[in-house]
Every structure is written in C-alpha cells, then in structure tokens.
Motif scaffolding. Structure first.
Motif, PDB file in Angstrom:
ATOM      1  N   UNK A  55      14.030   1.695  -9.736  1.00 35.74           N
ATOM      2  CA  UNK A  55      13.965   3.057  -9.225  1.00 35.74           C
ATOM      3  C   UNK A  55      13.181   3.084  -7.908  1.00 35.74           C
ATOM      4  N   UNK A  56      13.678   3.862  -6.958  1.00 32.04           N
ATOM      5  CA  UNK A  56      13.012   4.062  -5.660  1.00 32.04           C
ATOM      6  C   UNK A  56      12.994   5.555  -5.351  1.00 32.04           C
ATOM      7  N   UNK A  57      11.973   5.975  -4.621  1.00 31.86           N
ATOM      8  CA  UNK A  57      11.839   7.366  -4.189  1.00 31.86           C
ATOM      9  C   UNK A  57      10.994   7.375  -2.930  1.00 31.86           C
ATOM     10  N   UNK A  58      11.043   8.481  -2.206  1.00 31.42           N
ATOM     11  CA  UNK A  58      10.343   8.545  -0.916  1.00 31.42           C
ATOM     12  C   UNK A  58       8.826   8.581  -1.085  1.00 31.42           C
ATOM     13  N   UNK A  59       8.323   9.482  -1.929  1.00 35.07           N
ATOM     14  CA  UNK A  59       6.866   9.574  -2.152  1.00 35.07           C
ATOM     15  C   UNK A  59       6.602  10.264  -3.490  1.00 35.07           C
ATOM     16  N   UNK A  60       5.453   9.994  -4.059  1.00 32.75           N
ATOM     17  CA  UNK A  60       5.116  10.601  -5.351  1.00 32.75           C
ATOM     18  C   UNK A  60       4.186  11.809  -5.216  1.00 32.75           C
ATOM     19  N   UNK A  61       3.573  11.981  -4.053  1.00 33.55           N
ATOM     20  CA  UNK A  61       2.758  13.173  -3.791  1.00 33.55           C
ATOM     21  C   UNK A  61       3.529  14.027  -2.788  1.00 33.55           C
ATOM     22  N   UNK A  62       3.829  15.251  -3.202  1.00 30.75           N
ATOM     23  CA  UNK A  62       4.681  16.140  -2.404  1.00 30.75           C
ATOM     24  C   UNK A  62       3.870  17.371  -2.023  1.00 30.75           C
ATOM     25  N   UNK A  63       3.692  17.573  -0.731  1.00 36.48           N
ATOM     26  CA  UNK A  63       2.997  18.757  -0.216  1.00 36.48           C
ATOM     27  C   UNK A  63       4.058  19.798   0.140  1.00 36.48           C
ATOM     28  N   UNK A  64       3.907  21.003  -0.392  1.00 40.70           N
ATOM     29  CA  UNK A  64       4.875  22.062  -0.095  1.00 40.70           C
ATOM     30  C   UNK A  64       4.166  23.193   0.646  1.00 40.70           C
ATOM     31  N   UNK A  65       4.931  24.029   1.370  1.00 43.90           N
ATOM     32  CA  UNK A  65       4.312  25.128   2.125  1.00 43.90           C
ATOM     33  C   UNK A  65       3.593  26.121   1.206  1.00 43.90           C
ATOM     34  N   UNK A  66       2.726  26.941   1.816  1.00 46.68           N
ATOM     35  CA  UNK A  66       2.043  28.003   1.064  1.00 46.68           C
ATOM     36  C   UNK A  66       3.079  28.894   0.380  1.00 46.68           C
ATOM     37  N   UNK A  67       2.707  29.385  -0.796  1.00 44.08           N
ATOM     38  CA  UNK A  67       3.587  30.254  -1.577  1.00 44.08           C
ATOM     39  C   UNK A  67       2.938  31.633  -1.643  1.00 44.08           C
ATOM     40  N   UNK A  68       3.667  32.706  -1.271  1.00 40.32           N
ATOM     41  CA  UNK A  68       3.086  34.046  -1.363  1.00 40.32           C
ATOM     42  C   UNK A  68       2.809  34.426  -2.824  1.00 40.32           C
ATOM     43  N   UNK A  69       1.726  35.171  -3.056  1.00 37.51           N
ATOM     44  CA  UNK A  69       1.395  35.620  -4.410  1.00 37.51           C
ATOM     45  C   UNK A  69       2.591  36.343  -5.018  1.00 37.51           C
ATOM     46  N   UNK A  70       2.898  36.019  -6.239  1.00 34.21           N
ATOM     47  CA  UNK A  70       4.044  36.623  -6.922  1.00 34.21           C
ATOM     48  C   UNK A  70       5.371  35.970  -6.591  1.00 34.21           C
TER      49      UNK A  70
END
Length: 127
Positions: free
Chosen positions: A28-43
């Motif tokens: 198995x291969x993948x790009x990265x195991x820690x994924x940073x995503x953009x801020x999420x608005x409340x709700x």
C-alpha cells in the motif's frame, strides 16, 4: 530418499532467494498520513479525500475503514485494489466545538508493508 529431500530443500531455497526471499504481496502507498485541511466555519462541515495505491503484485484488500469519532464519516469506493491501481477514500468532518482539533481514520488492509494505517486529519473550527 534423504538425498531427494535434500535436493528438494536446495531447490526451494534457491527459488526463494531468486525471488528476493519474499512472496509477492500487496504493497500500500499513499501521499501522506497527516492531512491539514482549511478552517471549518462553526456549524459547517468539510469533505475531503485521499488515494490508496497498490504497488505490489497481489490484490490489496481493505478490511476496515473507520474513524475515532462520530463527527468523522469515511467511506471507500471499493475494498479491493488490483496491482498498479488506486482507490479513493472519502471523508466528511462535522466538528461541533470551536478551536483546533484532529480526527483519525484507520485503514486496515492485507498489505505487507503497512497492514494498519493511521491517517490524522487536522483543522480548526472558526466562528
């Protein structure tokens, strides 16, 4: 008869060494195991995805895709990945508290190199 067994052992040993000493297995291969995503608005929520690839010689079977919290839902488009192919893992984050957080997705599989993969997804809920 002993010579026959000895000869068979030598042939099996030679065959194993000639093949790198390993039986072909999925890798198995993948790009990265820690994924940073953009801020999420409340709700709000965030939908993301990542790819799993099989670079081995046998089919990769994913036996489980699960998260550590009900606020993270994950799914795969298929559970068997043929050699040289890839499959998509989709996830949806629906956090309920403000501030930084991280969630995990665990992928269990039959690969030789990483039979259990922990993906960490990090983000921040903003008001």
């Amino acid at each position: 008869m002993r010579f026959g067994n000895w000869l068979l052992s030598v042939v099996i040993l030679y065959w194993g060494c000639a093949n790198g000493g390993e039986i072909e297995m999925p890798v198995v291969k993948y790009e990265r195991s820690v994924i940073e995503v953009p801020d999420i608005p409340a709700g709000g929520s965030y939908r993301g995805q990542f790819w799993l690839s099989n670079t081995g010689g046998k089919p990769l079977r994913v036996t489980s895709v699960r998260s550590d919290c009900a606020c993270t839902v994950s799914e795969m488009d298929r559970k068997e990945i043929l050699p040289g192919d890839s499959a998509l893992v989709r996830y949806t984050l629906t956090p309920i508290l403000l501030g930084r957080f991280q969630q995990t997705i665990i992928v269990e599989n039959n690969s030789r190199n990483e039979p259990s993969i922990l993906f960490v997804i990090r983000s921040k809920v903003v008001f």
